[in-house]
Design a protein around this motif. Structure first.
Motif, mmCIF file in Angstrom:
data_model
loop_
_atom_site.group_PDB
_atom_site.id
_atom_site.type_symbol
_atom_site.label_atom_id
_atom_site.label_comp_id
_atom_site.label_asym_id
_atom_site.label_seq_id
_atom_site.Cartn_x
_atom_site.Cartn_y
_atom_site.Cartn_z
ATOM 1 N N ASP A 26 35.147 42.316 44.437
ATOM 2 C CA ASP A 26 35.730 41.818 45.431
ATOM 3 C C ASP A 26 37.586 41.103 45.295
ATOM 4 N N ASN A 27 38.299 42.311 45.114
ATOM 5 C CA ASN A 27 39.384 42.144 45.480
ATOM 6 C C ASN A 27 40.233 42.069 46.388
ATOM 7 N N PRO A 28 41.207 39.953 47.207
ATOM 8 C CA PRO A 28 41.136 40.177 47.889
ATOM 9 C C PRO A 28 42.525 41.475 49.163
ATOM 10 N N SER A 29 43.211 42.539 47.664
ATOM 11 C CA SER A 29 43.339 43.483 48.443
ATOM 12 C C SER A 29 43.067 43.602 49.341
ATOM 13 N N PRO A 45 47.134 40.789 42.743
ATOM 14 C CA PRO A 45 46.833 42.031 41.390
ATOM 15 C C PRO A 45 46.596 41.543 40.290
ATOM 16 N N SER A 46 45.787 40.045 40.173
ATOM 17 C CA SER A 46 44.794 39.470 39.594
ATOM 18 C C SER A 46 43.442 40.258 40.003
ATOM 19 N N ALA A 47 42.910 40.054 38.331
ATOM 20 C CA ALA A 47 41.216 40.710 38.310
ATOM 21 C C ALA A 47 40.405 39.538 38.208
ATOM 22 N N THR A 48 40.979 38.125 38.072
ATOM 23 C CA THR A 48 39.718 37.466 37.514
ATOM 24 C C THR A 48 40.150 36.240 38.666
ATOM 25 N N TYR A 49 39.589 35.083 38.465
ATOM 26 C CA TYR A 49 39.602 34.140 39.620
ATOM 27 C C TYR A 49 39.027 33.096 39.346
ATOM 28 N N ARG A 78 35.525 35.182 45.156
ATOM 29 C CA ARG A 78 35.978 35.479 44.640
ATOM 30 C C ARG A 78 35.608 35.423 43.250
ATOM 31 N N CYS A 79 35.324 36.483 42.521
ATOM 32 C CA CYS A 79 34.895 36.615 40.544
ATOM 33 C C CYS A 79 35.220 37.243 40.102
#
Length: 365
Positions: A39-42, A17-21, A33-34
């Protein structure tokens, strides 16, 4: 379609669920990932599955089928000429004749099942895209994808195929020469009526594809992580569901063709259907889970039939595990080309005898 999570060994992909990395100490992104909009890994599991199924180079996931389809046209330039089908998904048709035309695209509707008509409408050097839907909702018109791809490429245009109804189980448009294939993944790819999503798969990673990716990132029509997970969940049973639905749809089409209160059955699997020969060439293993019937007695009789069903659910959409029935003309409105006596049927996973008997009693027998 399965993949094992490397960190835990889980056989079902995790949701991210993360919006940022986190950036590296040198402000780079060595982990690739940025920001989740791009580019969400989901997204990876469903996108990679579709790329493999379609035989393409890359897949993008969108927030809806409309978001996926419109991104293709938004990547063009004002003044570009595009050919679209006369029979196609009504919401996209309305957007093309409305917003896209006001924005500057030259939109021309043709019968894409008539290759001579398409050939006459092409403007070499100006036509940039042919958009085709096959089978085309809700009359199930069949267009020859390989022949259209040849015509498009000879004129310097690209061919994009809405393959929502066929799915990669039955048709792989990229192998037939198309440049792009689009799905309203809300339908068969998800298959459970619990997510709205769209996909685009490209044959090659070229400049037009880069423009489409830029449209998605800049406008933000991306799928949420949970919706991407639901889509991959549906893809795991895609082949089993579609094959069952094809078998049931053909059975229903054959039986309903003999029903005294049915004026016509529209289904590519019937030998008398106008596009049957072409469908037999480019649809492998079945003719889809969608059919339409025209009810004797016109609009009132069609609506009464839908009202009398008990196994079929009166609802829009298609491709789910439950069977749906819809009076399509009333859904599309006054400018709909759909006959008033037509009912669209999305065949689910119920016993085919139950589905036929319910329709038969609703039709008056």
């Amino acid at each position: 379609m399965g993949r094992i999570d490397g960190a835990t060994g889980a056989v079902i992909p995790p949701i991210h669920p993360s919006a940022t990395y986190e950036r590296d100490a040198d402000l780079g992104y060595s982990r690739g990932r940025c920001y989740s909009r791009a580019d969400n890994p989901s997204y990876d599991a469903a996108a990679d599955t579709l790329t493999a199924l379609e035989g393409g180079a890359q897949t993008l996931l969108f927030a809806s089928g409309m978001a996926a389809a419109t991104a293709v046209f938004q990547a063009l330039e004002p003044g570009d000429h595009v050919l679209i089908p006369e029979v196609m998904y009504w919401a996209l048709r309305g957007w093309l004749h409305g917003f896209a035309t006001r924005w500057g695209l030259r939109v021309e509707a043709v019968d894409t099942s008539d290759l001579d008509e398409v050939r006459r409408a092409l403007r070499p050097g100006l036509t940039r895209l042919i958009w085709v839907e096959s089978p085309a909702n809700p009359l199930w018109v069949i267009s020859d994808i390989a022949a259209l791809a040849q015509l498009a490429h000879e004129a310097g245009a690209r061919l994009a195929v809405d393959s929502t109804i066929a799915t990669p189980v039955l048709t792989r448009p990229l192998e037939l020469g198309a440049d792009l294939v689009m799905h309203s993944a809300t339908k068969y790819l998800n298959g459970h009526s619990d997510v709205v999503a769209g996909t685009l798969t490209t044959k090659v990673k070229d400049d037009p594809w880069a423009r489409i990716k830029a449209v998605q990132t800049q406008i933000g029509g991306v799928l949420g992580p949970f919706e991407a997970w639901l889509l991959q969940r549906g893809l795991r049973t895609l082949f089993a569901r579609v094959r069952w639905q094809c078998t049931s749809a053909l059975d229903l089409a054959q039986r309903l063709s003999a029903h005294p209160n049915v004026a016509e059955v529209l289904y590519p699997g019937l030998p008398g259907f106008a596009g049957h020969e072409t469908a037999s060439r480019q649809m492998k293993g079945g003719f889809g889970g969608m059919l339409s019937i025209r009810v004797k007695g016109g609009r009132e009789a069609a609506i009464a039939t839908a009202a009398a069903t008990q196994v079929w659910t009166r609802a829009t959409s298609l491709g789910g595990v439950e069977s749906l029935i819809e009076h399509r003309a009333s859904m599309e409105g006054a400018d709909s080309p759909v006959p008033d006596d037509l009912l669209r049927l999305s065949v689910g996973l119920e016993a085919v005898d139950d589905l036929y008997n319910d329709l038969s009693q609703a039709l008056g027998l």
